[in-house]
Design an enzyme around this catalytic site. Sequence first.
Site, PDB file in Angstrom:
ATOM      1  N   GLY A 136      12.498 -18.784 -10.903  1.00 10.48           N
ATOM      2  CA  GLY A 136      11.398 -18.108 -11.598  1.00 10.48           C
ATOM      3  C   GLY A 136      10.287 -19.093 -11.958  1.00 10.48           C
ATOM      4  CG  ASP A 137      10.959 -22.201 -14.656  1.00  8.57           C
ATOM      5  OD1 ASP A 137      10.462 -21.287 -15.333  1.00  8.57           O
ATOM      6  OD2 ASP A 137      11.959 -22.847 -15.012  1.00  8.57           O
ATOM      7  CB  THR A 155      13.466 -23.418  -6.223  1.00  8.55           C
ATOM      8  OG1 THR A 155      12.147 -23.973  -6.209  1.00  8.55           O
ATOM      9  CG2 THR A 155      14.142 -23.789  -7.525  1.00  8.55           C
ATOM     10  CG  ASP A 181      21.388 -24.002  -9.296  1.00  9.91           C
ATOM     11  OD1 ASP A 181      21.177 -22.960  -9.940  1.00  9.91           O
ATOM     12  OD2 ASP A 181      21.431 -25.129  -9.818  1.00  9.91           O
ATOM     13  N   GLY A 183      19.984 -27.570  -9.336  1.00  5.32           N
ATOM     14  CA  GLY A 183      19.074 -27.985 -10.400  1.00  5.32           C
ATOM     15  C   GLY A 183      17.873 -27.076 -10.512  1.00  5.32           C
TER      16      GLY A 183
HETATM   17  P1  ATP Z   1      14.977 -18.233 -13.813  1.00  3.02           P
HETATM   18  O1  ATP Z   1      14.816 -17.907 -15.269  1.00  3.02           O
HETATM   19  O2  ATP Z   1      16.348 -18.761 -13.463  1.00  3.02           O
HETATM   20  O3  ATP Z   1      13.934 -19.181 -13.317  1.00  3.02           O
HETATM   21  P2  ATP Z   1      13.988 -15.537 -13.195  1.00  3.02           P
HETATM   22  O4  ATP Z   1      14.833 -14.431 -13.681  1.00  3.02           O
HETATM   23  O5  ATP Z   1      12.730 -15.850 -13.944  1.00  3.02           O
HETATM   24  O6  ATP Z   1      14.870 -16.860 -13.013  1.00  3.02           O
HETATM   25  P3  ATP Z   1      14.294 -14.549 -10.519  1.00  3.02           P
HETATM   26  O7  ATP Z   1      13.830 -13.139 -10.511  1.00  3.02           O
HETATM   27  O8  ATP Z   1      15.757 -14.803 -10.548  1.00  3.02           O
HETATM   28  O9  ATP Z   1      13.542 -15.316 -11.687  1.00  3.02           O
HETATM   29  O10 ATP Z   1      13.720 -15.296  -9.232  1.00  3.02           O
HETATM   30  C1  ATP Z   1      12.338 -15.521  -9.034  1.00  3.02           C
HETATM   31  C2  ATP Z   1      12.014 -15.381  -7.577  1.00  3.02           C
HETATM   32  O11 ATP Z   1      12.771 -16.340  -6.830  1.00  3.02           O
HETATM   33  C3  ATP Z   1      12.372 -14.030  -6.968  1.00  3.02           C
HETATM   34  O12 ATP Z   1      11.332 -13.092  -7.185  1.00  3.02           O
HETATM   35  C4  ATP Z   1      12.535 -14.404  -5.496  1.00  3.02           C
HETATM   36  O13 ATP Z   1      11.270 -14.477  -4.870  1.00  3.02           O
HETATM   37  C5  ATP Z   1      13.129 -15.806  -5.564  1.00  3.02           C
HETATM   38  N1  ATP Z   1      14.594 -15.754  -5.486  1.00  3.02           N
HETATM   39  C6  ATP Z   1      15.479 -15.670  -6.505  1.00  3.02           C
HETATM   40  N2  ATP Z   1      16.754 -15.606  -6.044  1.00  3.02           N
HETATM   41  C7  ATP Z   1      16.672 -15.665  -4.689  1.00  3.02           C
HETATM   42  C8  ATP Z   1      17.621 -15.665  -3.620  1.00  3.02           C
HETATM   43  N3  ATP Z   1      18.943 -15.573  -3.851  1.00  3.02           N
HETATM   44  N4  ATP Z   1      17.152 -15.757  -2.360  1.00  3.02           N
HETATM   45  C9  ATP Z   1      15.837 -15.870  -2.097  1.00  3.02           C
HETATM   46  N5  ATP Z   1      14.892 -15.871  -3.058  1.00  3.02           N
HETATM   47  C10 ATP Z   1      15.279 -15.772  -4.336  1.00  3.02           C
END
Ligand code: ATP
Length: 299
Positions: free
Chosen positions: A248-249, A279, A243, A284
Amino acid sequence: MTDIVVVGSLNVDVVVPLHELPAPGQTVLGAADHRRAGGGKGANQAVAAARLGRRVAMVGAVGIDADGDWLLGLIAAEGVATEAVLRAPRPTGQAIVLVTADGDSTIAVSSGANMWLAAEHLGPLRDLLGSARAVLLQQEVDAAVVAEAVRLAEGLVVLNPAPARPVDPATLARVDVLVPNRGELAALAGAPPTDAGADALAAMARSLGTRGPVVVTLGGDGALVVTTDRQWLIPAERVDAVDATGAGDTFCAALADALLDGAAIDEAARWASRAAAVTVTRPGAMEAAPRRVEVPTSA
Ligand code: ATP
């Protein structure tokens, strides 16, 4: 002294598991019991930073209601100082999260108290904001609150411009590190949603006029760190993704955490990427943030 002041949203997330998402006008009976969780990007980032061992204070607003009491108790139990969370004559923010077993989701947010918070509420918090080593912000509160908090901050300013919305140039110019995802970067640059490659994203990031680096999160594709004259593509950790909510947080909180330790921006992004990957392996958002000992110290 407070390490990190987080200025942002606090929500109660009501997560409803469904076999399929409803079409407009349709009612779908839940596939299992719903659950309540702490949420809002502000509260999620505050808890993520506290779990990494930082002294964190939250600035925001919840209602004078049972949800507000519950949410404050929840983040206080995580070690987040809640004295600067105001009680608003509006309901505590709620996010209704409809999810399927395939991971599809539809989210409706009622901002409630989060959007009641106004720039003038920050005056009495001047000392807290001015003395924090870092101020970490998102955009689930009013734009004027973000602008005023950035104006009062004297330490490191990290802005996660989520959800996408224009940021005034004076605020952008004071931001030390901007952490958008791909969509938020395009929106800030006035470009259409893009699947552009690293060089085009870097050019977009440089066009924004921040005074420090831009770290673009790219989900499972990792993160792109852009400074005026360099860029690094930080690959995502290979994990069994369960999940990605809250990744991002955790990323933003861990980035601020590493920068406070004096890490260079690319090193900080590597640490953030390892923390965010933990995460992703858990269901969650807030509850999936890792404690410091759970984050691998090197790739
Ligand atoms: P959210 O709003 O759901 O918190 P976001 O769009 O702000 O997400 P993402 O770019 O989806 O943030 O993810 C943040 C970071 O988490 C990515 O830069 C990466 O380092 C890590 N990450 C996200 N998805 C994966 C994954 N499938 N496997 C490994 N790391 C991941």
